[in-house]
Design an enzyme around this catalytic site. Sequence first.
Site, mmCIF file in Angstrom:
data_model
loop_
_atom_site.group_PDB
_atom_site.id
_atom_site.type_symbol
_atom_site.label_atom_id
_atom_site.label_comp_id
_atom_site.label_asym_id
_atom_site.label_seq_id
_atom_site.Cartn_x
_atom_site.Cartn_y
_atom_site.Cartn_z
ATOM 1 N N TYR A 9 51.788 18.741 28.179
ATOM 2 C CA TYR A 9 50.596 18.045 28.655
ATOM 3 C C TYR A 9 49.385 18.952 28.463
ATOM 4 O O TYR A 9 49.379 20.085 28.927
ATOM 5 C CB TYR A 9 50.789 17.700 30.128
ATOM 6 C CG TYR A 9 49.781 16.763 30.746
ATOM 7 C CD1 TYR A 9 48.772 16.173 30.011
ATOM 8 C CD2 TYR A 9 49.853 16.469 32.092
ATOM 9 C CE1 TYR A 9 47.858 15.298 30.595
ATOM 10 C CE2 TYR A 9 48.943 15.598 32.689
ATOM 11 C CZ TYR A 9 47.953 15.035 31.935
ATOM 12 O OH TYR A 9 47.051 14.176 32.514
ATOM 13 N N HIS A 55 40.979 22.582 36.968
ATOM 14 C CA HIS A 55 42.097 22.610 36.028
ATOM 15 C C HIS A 55 42.548 24.027 35.682
ATOM 16 O O HIS A 55 43.643 24.216 35.141
ATOM 17 C CB HIS A 55 41.770 21.791 34.775
ATOM 18 C CG HIS A 55 41.937 20.330 35.019
ATOM 19 N ND1 HIS A 55 40.948 19.569 35.585
ATOM 20 C CD2 HIS A 55 42.984 19.502 34.820
ATOM 21 C CE1 HIS A 55 41.388 18.330 35.721
ATOM 22 N NE2 HIS A 55 42.619 18.263 35.265
ATOM 23 N N TYR A 98 35.212 20.472 36.942
ATOM 24 C CA TYR A 98 36.426 19.974 36.293
ATOM 25 C C TYR A 98 37.224 21.123 35.674
ATOM 26 O O TYR A 98 38.430 21.226 35.856
ATOM 27 C CB TYR A 98 36.075 18.931 35.228
ATOM 28 C CG TYR A 98 37.266 18.173 34.714
ATOM 29 C CD1 TYR A 98 37.778 17.083 35.424
ATOM 30 C CD2 TYR A 98 37.895 18.531 33.534
ATOM 31 C CE1 TYR A 98 38.875 16.376 34.956
ATOM 32 C CE2 TYR A 98 38.990 17.835 33.064
ATOM 33 C CZ TYR A 98 39.481 16.758 33.776
ATOM 34 O OH TYR A 98 40.576 16.077 33.320
ATOM 35 N N TRP A 145 44.011 12.955 42.029
ATOM 36 C CA TRP A 145 43.380 11.886 41.261
ATOM 37 C C TRP A 145 42.023 11.503 41.857
ATOM 38 O O TRP A 145 41.063 11.292 41.121
ATOM 39 C CB TRP A 145 44.272 10.657 41.208
ATOM 40 C CG TRP A 145 45.475 10.778 40.328
ATOM 41 C CD1 TRP A 145 45.716 11.725 39.364
ATOM 42 C CD2 TRP A 145 46.601 9.915 40.328
ATOM 43 N NE1 TRP A 145 46.931 11.488 38.776
ATOM 44 C CE2 TRP A 145 47.491 10.384 39.346
ATOM 45 C CE3 TRP A 145 46.945 8.794 41.074
ATOM 46 C CZ2 TRP A 145 48.710 9.757 39.087
ATOM 47 C CZ3 TRP A 145 48.155 8.166 40.813
ATOM 48 C CH2 TRP A 145 49.019 8.654 39.823
#
Length: 152
Positions: A78, A59, A55, A117
């Site tokens: 964000y 990112h 993860y 996603w």
Amino acid sequence: MWQPSSPTTEAAPQSPPASRQGSIANLAGDDRRNRNPGRRFGQIVRLKPEYVQEYKACHAQVWPEVLKQIRDCNIQDYSIWWDDKSGILFATFKYVGYDYAGDMERMAGNPKVREWWRMTDGYQESFVEGAVSSEAGEPAWWKPVEEVFYQP
């Protein structure tokens, strides 16, 4: 779905004070300008412990198409935070557009975003009862949380 309130409009002075002449606010030459102060969002989801490194790695190199779509859908500021004890991911962003539902439809319509996603949802567990995936829509994959304090 949430809809932002009407934009704030204010008349620009015909002859700005000397202190503001040449400022960016007056370069456009418009008699009126619209401003949306934005709406802040907070959301949570759980990161599966076995996927922490994957993860973080994805990112660290978010796909350019995904970043562009986020900007094009009027999302700013964000960020995603991770708590290593609980596994909770906390996301916060500001929506500065005027058609949230429409912008989110455009986001979901992007094949690269949907691919992103699918990848990142596999690393997560939703707190929302009945949620299937980000791509599936309602109920939402990320659980909205209430803002109880803000210091601008």
